[in-house]
Every structure is written in C-alpha cells, then in structure tokens.
Write a protein that holds these residues in place. Structure first.
Motif, PDB file in Angstrom:
ATOM      1  N   UNK A 122     -33.987-148.624  13.666  1.00  0.00           N
ATOM      2  CA  UNK A 122     -35.323-148.447  14.238  1.00  0.00           C
ATOM      3  C   UNK A 122     -36.027-147.228  13.639  1.00  0.00           C
ATOM      4  N   UNK A 123     -35.285-146.159  13.407  1.00  0.00           N
ATOM      5  CA  UNK A 123     -35.885-144.970  12.804  1.00  0.00           C
ATOM      6  C   UNK A 123     -36.306-145.246  11.362  1.00  0.00           C
ATOM      7  N   UNK A 124     -35.537-146.076  10.660  1.00  0.00           N
ATOM      8  CA  UNK A 124     -35.934-146.458   9.306  1.00  0.00           C
ATOM      9  C   UNK A 124     -37.219-147.279   9.328  1.00  0.00           C
ATOM     10  N   UNK A 125     -37.346-148.167  10.316  1.00  0.00           N
ATOM     11  CA  UNK A 125     -38.588-148.927  10.453  1.00  0.00           C
ATOM     12  C   UNK A 125     -39.772-148.015  10.739  1.00  0.00           C
ATOM     13  N   UNK A 126     -39.512-146.876  11.388  1.00  0.00           N
ATOM     14  CA  UNK A 126     -40.581-145.930  11.708  1.00  0.00           C
ATOM     15  C   UNK A 126     -40.938-145.034  10.537  1.00  0.00           C
ATOM     16  N   UNK A 127     -40.210-145.165   9.409  1.00  0.00           N
ATOM     17  CA  UNK A 127     -40.552-144.397   8.217  1.00  0.00           C
ATOM     18  C   UNK A 127     -39.505-143.401   7.781  1.00  0.00           C
ATOM     19  N   UNK A 128     -38.392-143.289   8.487  1.00  0.00           N
ATOM     20  CA  UNK A 128     -37.342-142.353   8.105  1.00  0.00           C
ATOM     21  C   UNK A 128     -36.477-142.948   7.003  1.00  0.00           C
ATOM     22  N   UNK A 129     -35.987-142.096   6.118  1.00  0.00           N
ATOM     23  CA  UNK A 129     -35.005-142.550   5.144  1.00  0.00           C
ATOM     24  C   UNK A 129     -33.668-142.760   5.847  1.00  0.00           C
ATOM     25  N   UNK A 130     -32.750-143.412   5.140  1.00  0.00           N
ATOM     26  CA  UNK A 130     -31.437-143.646   5.735  1.00  0.00           C
ATOM     27  C   UNK A 130     -30.727-142.328   6.046  1.00  0.00           C
ATOM     28  N   UNK A 131     -30.881-141.340   5.130  1.00  0.00           N
ATOM     29  CA  UNK A 131     -30.218-140.053   5.342  1.00  0.00           C
ATOM     30  C   UNK A 131     -30.795-139.326   6.546  1.00  0.00           C
ATOM     31  N   UNK A 132     -32.122-139.351   6.688  1.00  0.00           N
ATOM     32  CA  UNK A 132     -32.763-138.660   7.816  1.00  0.00           C
ATOM     33  C   UNK A 132     -32.398-139.338   9.135  1.00  0.00           C
ATOM     34  N   UNK A 133     -32.408-140.673   9.160  1.00  0.00           N
ATOM     35  CA  UNK A 133     -32.050-141.393  10.383  1.00  0.00           C
ATOM     36  C   UNK A 133     -30.608-141.115  10.776  1.00  0.00           C
ATOM     37  N   UNK A 134     -29.704-141.130   9.785  1.00  0.00           N
ATOM     38  CA  UNK A 134     -28.299-140.838  10.080  1.00  0.00           C
ATOM     39  C   UNK A 134     -28.118-139.383  10.490  1.00  0.00           C
ATOM     40  N   UNK A 135     -28.866-138.476   9.853  1.00  0.00           N
ATOM     41  CA  UNK A 135     -28.767-137.060  10.216  1.00  0.00           C
ATOM     42  C   UNK A 135     -29.201-136.840  11.658  1.00  0.00           C
ATOM     43  N   UNK A 136     -30.229-137.551  12.086  1.00  0.00           N
ATOM     44  CA  UNK A 136     -30.668-137.434  13.479  1.00  0.00           C
ATOM     45  C   UNK A 136     -29.563-137.847  14.435  1.00  0.00           C
ATOM     46  N   UNK A 137     -28.853-138.930  14.094  1.00  0.00           N
ATOM     47  CA  UNK A 137     -27.750-139.381  14.947  1.00  0.00           C
ATOM     48  C   UNK A 137     -26.616-138.360  14.967  1.00  0.00           C
ATOM     49  N   UNK A 138     -26.310-137.769  13.798  1.00  0.00           N
ATOM     50  CA  UNK A 138     -25.224-136.787  13.737  1.00  0.00           C
ATOM     51  C   UNK A 138     -25.578-135.536  14.529  1.00  0.00           C
ATOM     52  N   UNK A 139     -26.773-135.015  14.292  1.00  0.00           N
ATOM     53  CA  UNK A 139     -27.197-133.802  15.007  1.00  0.00           C
ATOM     54  C   UNK A 139     -27.265-134.067  16.505  1.00  0.00           C
ATOM     55  N   UNK A 140     -27.743-135.250  16.888  1.00  0.00           N
ATOM     56  CA  UNK A 140     -27.826-135.588  18.304  1.00  0.00           C
ATOM     57  C   UNK A 140     -26.439-135.622  18.945  1.00  0.00           C
ATOM     58  N   UNK A 141     -25.449-136.178  18.227  1.00  0.00           N
ATOM     59  CA  UNK A 141     -24.099-136.212  18.769  1.00  0.00           C
ATOM     60  C   UNK A 141     -23.519-134.829  18.949  1.00  0.00           C
ATOM     61  N   UNK A 142     -23.700-133.955  17.957  1.00  0.00           N
ATOM     62  CA  UNK A 142     -23.205-132.585  18.084  1.00  0.00           C
ATOM     63  C   UNK A 142     -23.937-131.840  19.198  1.00  0.00           C
ATOM     64  N   UNK A 143     -25.257-132.039  19.268  1.00  0.00           N
ATOM     65  CA  UNK A 143     -26.028-131.371  20.314  1.00  0.00           C
ATOM     66  C   UNK A 143     -25.629-131.866  21.697  1.00  0.00           C
ATOM     67  N   UNK A 144     -25.259-133.150  21.804  1.00  0.00           N
ATOM     68  CA  UNK A 144     -24.837-133.686  23.089  1.00  0.00           C
ATOM     69  C   UNK A 144     -23.566-132.991  23.575  1.00  0.00           C
ATOM     70  N   UNK A 145     -22.599-132.829  22.671  1.00  0.00           N
ATOM     71  CA  UNK A 145     -21.371-132.107  23.033  1.00  0.00           C
ATOM     72  C   UNK A 145     -21.694-130.656  23.362  1.00  0.00           C
ATOM     73  N   UNK A 146     -22.512-130.032  22.502  1.00  0.00           N
ATOM     74  CA  UNK A 146     -22.865-128.640  22.742  1.00  0.00           C
ATOM     75  C   UNK A 146     -23.659-128.437  24.015  1.00  0.00           C
ATOM     76  N   UNK A 147     -24.556-129.383  24.332  1.00  0.00           N
ATOM     77  CA  UNK A 147     -25.340-129.260  25.556  1.00  0.00           C
ATOM     78  C   UNK A 147     -24.486-129.350  26.800  1.00  0.00           C
ATOM     79  N   UNK A 148     -23.513-130.270  26.792  1.00  0.00           N
ATOM     80  CA  UNK A 148     -22.599-130.381  27.934  1.00  0.00           C
ATOM     81  C   UNK A 148     -21.769-129.120  28.068  1.00  0.00           C
TER      82      UNK A 148
END
Length: 322
Positions: free
Chosen positions: A101-127
């Motif tokens: 979905x992020x790629x459809x919105x204009x993100x490259x594959x690397x940026x879309x995947x980076x968002x998922x990676x950062x979000x996962x780390x931030x989720x652990x860090x936020x908890x």
C-alpha cells in the motif's frame, strides 16, 4: 482451507477456555450491569490507539519524502491490523500488505520496508519506555517495590536490544559504500542463492534508509508507539473499572505486559483463545471474580480485536475505491 483454519482456531480456543469460563447467565448479568459510559470511553481509547499508530506511520513516511493523507493512513493501518488478527502468520501478511500500500502511495520498496522496520523497533521501544517510565515512578515512591516489579527486567532488556539495533544501524549507514559492498556482483549459481542475496540486499537498503533518520524522528516514532500502548492499556483499565473491579493500575500493567509477551507466540491467528485465557487467568489471580473477569475479557477483546475485523474490511474497500 478457510473452513479448516476456522475449525482449528475454534477448536484451540475451546480447548484453551474449557473450564475457565463461568456460567453464561452470570456473564450476561455482569455485562448488563456494566457502566456503559466507561465502555464508550474505552472504545474511544482503542480508537486513539489505532490513530497513534497511523500518525506514526504517516510521520515516518513524510520524513522519507512520501505524503500520505490522514484518512488513507488510518485506513491502511486498520486494514493491516484486521489482516494481522485474522490470517495465519498474520503479522507477516499484514506487513506485506502495508508495504504494498505504501508503494502504491509513491514510496519506493526500500522506504516502505524501512517504515515497517522502524515501526517494529519503535513498537518494542515504546512498550519498554512505557514500562520503564511507569516502573521508575513506582520505585521512586516505594523503593521496595522494585523487588516485586519483575516485568521491568524484561522491558529493560528489550529497550537495550532496541537501542543497540538503532545505534548499530546508524553506524553502519554512515560507512562508505565501498566498505559496505554492494553485494550484487557475482550473483550466479542456483536460484535460491540469487533469491537470498536479493532479499539480503533489499533488507540492507531498507535498514540503511531507516537508520539514516534523525534523532528527533526516532523520538517521534517512539512517542507515538508509547501512546499506542498506553491508550490500549488504558482501554483495558477502563473496561475493568466499568465492571466495578478495583484492580490497581500497576497490577493491570503487569497483566497487560504478560499478555503482550504471550501474544508474540503465533499459536492462533490474533492469539484467539490464548489471549482470552491469559487475560482471564491474570484478572482472576489479581482478585477479580470469574464472572467479572470473563465479562472484562469479552468487552476488551471485542473493542481491541473482533470489531477491528469488519472495520478493517470496510476500510480496505474504501481505500481501494479511493
């Protein structure tokens, strides 16, 4: 296959909850006598939890040069959450859906995947941030409480691992390209080797894109993740209060953390049966009656899981039409 999956999920849930639920009439009476003003507040808190996650994703994408509207971000997160709850290997399926979905919105594959990676780390860090901060307040008021605050050991370890991953990634991203090596030369041989190297290269590029975020961007991602966990915890707390159960916030926080650890084991889609059993057992051990614990689990899971499935389906359809 769908009928088989449903049958397995229902069977596991029945096995997990067998003998743990009180008489249905008692649970219905508890639900009828609940404070529905507080239940409405709990529903709003759950909505805010999903909204915080959507705002985090939108902020990360904007930082990497991709514009996503508020409604579109919320629809994507709602739909991906529904996928994560309902599908076998749900988190992986939801992540793939979100990246597409992020790629459809204009993100490259690397940026879309980076968002998922950062979000996962931030989720652990936020908890971890939520529990370390709350535990620090408790210990400051009563130093002897540290001896009984075992979850702090777990979240402190999670915080340390998350910090180390972020620092190593940032250091790696600053190395010259010639030192990192492209890893794309000499890709010969079997198809599996080529596929593996392609995946590793994509993962490396995605991680470099995420690690190059500024400190304030990481801080914002952590803040949104902590807000997501906090509002979800407050939803559970308000539901317990709506059923007139006087369990302390500290005790509920410990139960909540235990449930979050249990739900990482993908025994059933969305933890169906497993999470209900863990929550009911924790609330009962904390002093709630079996009837009130069962009613609280039903309401909380209705707000945080079961209602999200149809809502996510509608959001996916609306997003597709848009």
């Amino acid at each position: 296959m769908r009928l088989l999956v449903v049958a397995v999920v229902v069977g596991l849930a029945a096995i997990g909850l067998r003998g743990r639920l009180p008489a249905p009439q008692g649970v219905l009476n508890a639900l009828a006598n609940a404070d529905y003003g507080l239940i409405l507040l709990a529903a709003l808190l759950q909505f805010a939890s999903i909204g915080a996650f959507a705002l985090q994703q939108r902020r990360l994408l904007q930082t990497m040069g991709v514009h996503l509207r508020h409604g579109q971000a919320f629809a994507i997160i709602l739909a991906s959450t529904a996928l994560s709850i309902t599908m076998p290997a749900g988190p992986a399926v939801a992540t793939a859906f979100t990246i597409r979905k992020y790629q459809h919105a204009g993100a490259t594959r690397e940026v879309a995947a980076a968002t998922a990676i950062v979000s996962g780390l931030a989720s652990i860090g936020g908890l971890a941030l939520l529990y370390v901060g709350g535990g620090g307040v408790i210990v400051a008021r009563n130093p002897t409480a540290f001896l009984n605050w075992q979850p702090l050991v777990v979240v402190t370890g999670l915080a340390a691992l998350t910090t180390a991953a972020v620092l190593l990634g940032r250091r790696y991203s600053r190395r010259p390209a010639c030192e990192r090596g492209s890893g794309r030369h000499g890709i010969t041989g079997r198809r599996a080797t080529y596929w593996l190297r392609t995946v590793l290269n994509s993962a490396r590029d995605a991680w470099r894109a995420g690690a190059e975020l500024r400190v304030r961007d990481w801080a914002a991602a952590l803040a949104f993740a902590a807000a997501k966990w906090l509002t979800d915890l407050m939803c559970l707390t308000v539901v317990v209060r709506a059923l007139d159960q006087s369990i302390g916030v500290t005790t509920l926080a410990g139960i909540y953390l235990s449930v979050q650890i249990v739900r990482q084991v993908p025994l059933t889609p969305g933890g169906i049966g497993v999470i209900e059993t863990a929550l009911a057992a924790g609330l009962t051990a904390a002093g709630a009656s079996g009837i009130s614990a069962a009613a609280a689990v039903l309401i909380y899971r209705l707000l945080s899981c079961w209602l999200i499935i149809p809502a996510g389906s509608i959001a996916a359809l609306v997003d597709r039409r848009t």
